[in-house]
Design a protein around this motif. Structure first.
Motif, PDB file in Angstrom:
ATOM      1  N   HIS A  32      -9.437  25.404  81.663  1.00 62.22           N
ATOM      2  CA  HIS A  32      -8.688  24.236  82.161  1.00 62.22           C
ATOM      3  C   HIS A  32      -8.534  23.169  81.085  1.00 62.22           C
ATOM      4  O   HIS A  32      -7.485  22.538  80.960  1.00 62.22           O
TER       5      HIS A  32
ATOM      6  N   ASP B 277     -10.929  20.594  91.092  1.00 65.20           N
ATOM      7  CA  ASP B 277     -12.169  21.278  91.450  1.00 65.20           C
ATOM      8  C   ASP B 277     -13.260  20.323  91.951  1.00 65.20           C
ATOM      9  O   ASP B 277     -14.387  20.758  92.220  1.00 65.20           O
TER      10      ASP B 277
ATOM     11  N   HIS C 284     -13.670  24.772  98.595  1.00 62.58           N
ATOM     12  CA  HIS C 284     -12.986  25.020  97.319  1.00 62.58           C
ATOM     13  C   HIS C 284     -11.649  25.718  97.556  1.00 62.58           C
ATOM     14  O   HIS C 284     -11.510  26.534  98.443  1.00 62.58           O
ATOM     15  N   HIS C 285     -10.684  25.388  96.715  1.00 59.61           N
ATOM     16  CA  HIS C 285      -9.304  25.887  96.806  1.00 59.61           C
ATOM     17  C   HIS C 285      -8.645  25.476  98.116  1.00 59.61           C
ATOM     18  O   HIS C 285      -7.928  26.253  98.742  1.00 59.61           O
TER      19      HIS C 285
ATOM     20  N   HIS D  97      -5.755  21.711  95.692  1.00 59.88           N
ATOM     21  CA  HIS D  97      -5.005  22.660  94.859  1.00 59.88           C
ATOM     22  C   HIS D  97      -3.581  22.801  95.382  1.00 59.88           C
ATOM     23  O   HIS D  97      -3.125  23.903  95.716  1.00 59.88           O
TER      24      HIS D  97
ATOM     25  N   HIS E 216      -3.535  22.845  86.113  1.00 61.43           N
ATOM     26  CA  HIS E 216      -4.801  23.399  86.614  1.00 61.43           C
ATOM     27  C   HIS E 216      -4.529  24.265  87.848  1.00 61.43           C
ATOM     28  O   HIS E 216      -4.991  25.399  87.938  1.00 61.43           O
TER      29      HIS E 216
ATOM     30  N   ASP F 268      -4.809  28.410  88.136  1.00 63.93           N
ATOM     31  CA  ASP F 268      -5.722  29.031  89.112  1.00 63.93           C
ATOM     32  C   ASP F 268      -5.039  30.204  89.823  1.00 63.93           C
ATOM     33  O   ASP F 268      -5.690  31.186  90.160  1.00 63.93           O
TER      34      ASP F 268
HETATM   35 ZN   LIG Z   1      -9.293  24.890  90.555  1.00 66.83          ZN
END
Ligand SMILES: [Zn+2]
Length: 181
Positions: free
Chosen positions: A7, A40, A56-57, A61, A95, A99
């Motif tokens: 990243h 993140d 997460h995600h 995102h 970013h 991903d």
């Molecule tokens: Zn990420």
């Protein structure tokens, strides 16, 4: 997802590598690094409840999150030029997009790019990067840390350096040429 190394390499390819003195004396490189890892930060609420991957995600995102993040930063740092505001947007969105180019071992695959208008997850049709392991959902902090410092992740970082290193070299070369012409 790629590792923080990937990243940051991508972020500096977009923004330009700061000079050694700039890193400690200017806000700009700090903002670029913050934008590079900000999506993140969705690990943080999970860490607080002992399940780091829980959130997460998620919405961080998405393209909408990139817009909101950029607007908030532009409001706080009013002296940022329009170009730098756009670079912050590009680094954050970069970013999220990168991903979707990484192997994703667990459903839902990819990122909810169009959230909140569409909850579907998107993953690129080609996989460029390996998955930087960070445990599965429900795994405790200990197992997540063990996963992060695995041989697999060394390999994942090596792939990122092999792909994004040359990209960074090319963008820096281009910038130097433009400055000297
Ligand atoms: Zn990420």
């Amino acid at each position: 997802m790629p590792s923080p190394v990937g990243h940051v390499l991508l972020a500096f390819a977009i923004s330009g590598v700061p000079g050694p003195r700039e890193v400690f004396t200017r806000w700009w490189p700090v903002l670029v690094l913050f934008a590079a890892i900000a999506p993140d930060l969705d690990f943080l609420p999970g860490i607080l409840i002992g399940d780091p991957n829980r959130f997460h995600h998620g919405p961080s995102h998405s393209i909408a999150a990139a817009v909101v993040f950029t607007m908030v930063l532009a409001l706080i740092f009013r002296s940022l030029s329009k170009v730098r505001v756009f670079v912050i947007f590009a680094v954050y969105l970069g970013h999220v997009l990168v991903d979707t180019l990484a192997a994703d071992p667990g459903a839902p695959y990819g990122a909810p790019l169009l959230w909140p208008f569409d909850d579907h997850y998107t993953i690129a049709p080609v996989t460029l990067f390996s998955n930087f392991g960070h445990g599965a959902q429900g795994a405790g902090l200990g197992s997540v840390i063990r996963d992060i410092f695995s041989v697999h992740n060394l390999w994942a970082v090596a792939i990122e350096v092999a792909i994004l290193g040359p990209l960074l070299w090319l963008t820096e070369r281009y910038r130097r040429r433009r400055r000297s012409s």
